[in-house]
Design an enzyme around this catalytic site. Structure first.
Site, short mmCIF file in Angstrom:
data_model
loop_
_atom_site.label_atom_id
_atom_site.label_comp_id
_atom_site.label_asym_id
_atom_site.label_seq_id
_atom_site.Cartn_x
_atom_site.Cartn_y
_atom_site.Cartn_z
N GLU A 80 0.85 -1.19 0.00
CA GLU A 80 0.00 0.00 0.00
C GLU A 80 0.88 1.23 0.00
O GLU A 80 1.76 1.39 0.85
CB GLU A 80 -0.95 0.03 1.20
N GLU A 105 4.87 5.35 3.42
CA GLU A 105 4.35 6.68 3.74
C GLU A 105 5.53 7.59 4.03
O GLU A 105 6.46 7.19 4.75
CB GLU A 105 3.41 6.61 4.95
N ASP A 132 10.43 7.48 -0.38
CA ASP A 132 9.71 7.70 -1.63
C ASP A 132 9.32 6.38 -2.29
O ASP A 132 10.15 5.48 -2.46
CB ASP A 132 10.57 8.52 -2.59
N ASP A 155 -3.07 12.16 -3.26
CA ASP A 155 -3.23 13.59 -3.51
C ASP A 155 -3.69 13.78 -4.95
O ASP A 155 -3.01 13.36 -5.88
CB ASP A 155 -1.90 14.30 -3.28
N ASP A 191 -11.68 10.18 -4.20
CA ASP A 191 -12.95 10.90 -4.06
C ASP A 191 -12.98 12.12 -4.99
O ASP A 191 -13.81 13.00 -4.82
CB ASP A 191 -13.20 11.32 -2.61
N THR A 228 -11.74 4.99 5.11
CA THR A 228 -10.64 5.83 5.57
C THR A 228 -11.18 7.21 5.94
O THR A 228 -12.30 7.58 5.58
CB THR A 228 -9.59 6.00 4.47
N LYS A 229 -10.35 7.97 6.65
CA LYS A 229 -10.78 9.32 7.02
C LYS A 229 -10.96 10.19 5.78
O LYS A 229 -11.80 11.09 5.77
CB LYS A 229 -9.79 9.96 8.00
N GLU A 231 -12.10 9.13 2.89
CA GLU A 231 -13.40 8.77 2.33
C GLU A 231 -14.52 9.42 3.12
O GLU A 231 -15.49 9.94 2.54
CB GLU A 231 -13.56 7.25 2.32
#
Length: 251
Positions: A80, A105, A132, A155, A191, A228-229, A231
């Site tokens: 992920e 991350e 990265d 992003d 989104d 997820t937050k 979403e």
């Protein structure tokens, strides 16, 4: 006044390695460091990183990871990219003990929060990297070694002049396809409708991948993907959410 000791987590916060590209967007093997201006790394998150990195963290290296050695088994590995605060990633690892999860991350508060939640839930099948993603894919992930790639709510870089900064680009998807095993999956969600359309265009154009959507575009949100937050934020703003699920062809 005593000088505060600079810890491992503080160093991770200050610098991160990123990839560079040619003018036409192709990856080139050149690494530089830059100051990463992230949110505040709490003392709790700092301690979680410092105390648990040896068991939950991985470092960038110039050779491919040995997943069997890292996880102690031969279970499939799912990568992920951009796991945010890591809650949904930890939950997926909890729900699927027969799979191994690797999260990338660059923002250290998220890395610290993810490690803290993983420690709380006693997750054993998860490792995290603060580096990265393009560098990791290029140098640390062997071809035909991943069972899946997850990219949730990256992003969107919604301004047209910034679209070239989006992580989803033809060369990125080409690299992902190389790293997947046959029948391995690519699961993306966003989104932002414009980004969803672009993801669909890039994935559809990629050689060796096929869309699992019955309508040849998006799939309903699968039950196995935790909310997820990002979403939840999208729902509050009245945004839709688009999931894309592609499979690597067997050749």
């Amino acid at each position: 006044m005593t000088e505060q000791k600079i810890t491992f987590a503080d160093q991770k916060r200050k610098t991160v390695e990123i990839a560079e590209f040619t003018e036409d967007g192709r990856y080139k093997r050149k690494v530089r460091s830059f100051v990463l201006r992230t949110g505040r790394l709490s003392e709790f998150q700092r301690n979680m990183m410092n105390n648990n990195w040896a068991t939950l963290g991985l470092e960038y290296q110039t050779t491919a990871f040995d997943f069997t050695q890292i996880y102690g088994n031969t279970n499939p590995v799912i990568l992920e990219i951009g796991f945010g605060m890591g809650k949904s990633l930890v939950e997926m690892a909890l729900q699927n003990p027969d799979k191994n999860y690797l999260g990338i991350e660059v923002h250290t508060p998220g890395v610290g929060a993810c490690i803290a939640y993983a420690v709380e839930k006693q997750v054993k099948n998860l490792r995290v990297i603060c580096h990265d993603a393009t560098e990791i894919l290029q140098d640390c992930i062997a071809d035909n070694s991943l069972a899946g790639l997850q990219l949730f709510f990256p992003d969107p870089w919604h301004k047209t002049k910034h679209h070239k900064r989006r992580i989803v680009q033809p060369h990125f998807v080409e690299k992902i396809q190389q790293k997947l095993v046959p029948n391995g999956f690519v699961h993306m969600a966003t989104d932002w409708e414009n980004y969803a359309e672009y993801m669909l265009e890039v994935l559809t154009s990629a050689v060796g991948l096929h869309n699992t959507s019955a309508t040849n575009d998006y799939i309903p949100r699968p039950d196995f993907r935790p909310l997820t937050k990002f979403e939840q934020r999208g729902h509050k703003l009245g945004h839709g959410v688009w999931d894309l699920f592609f499979i690597k062809n067997i050749t």
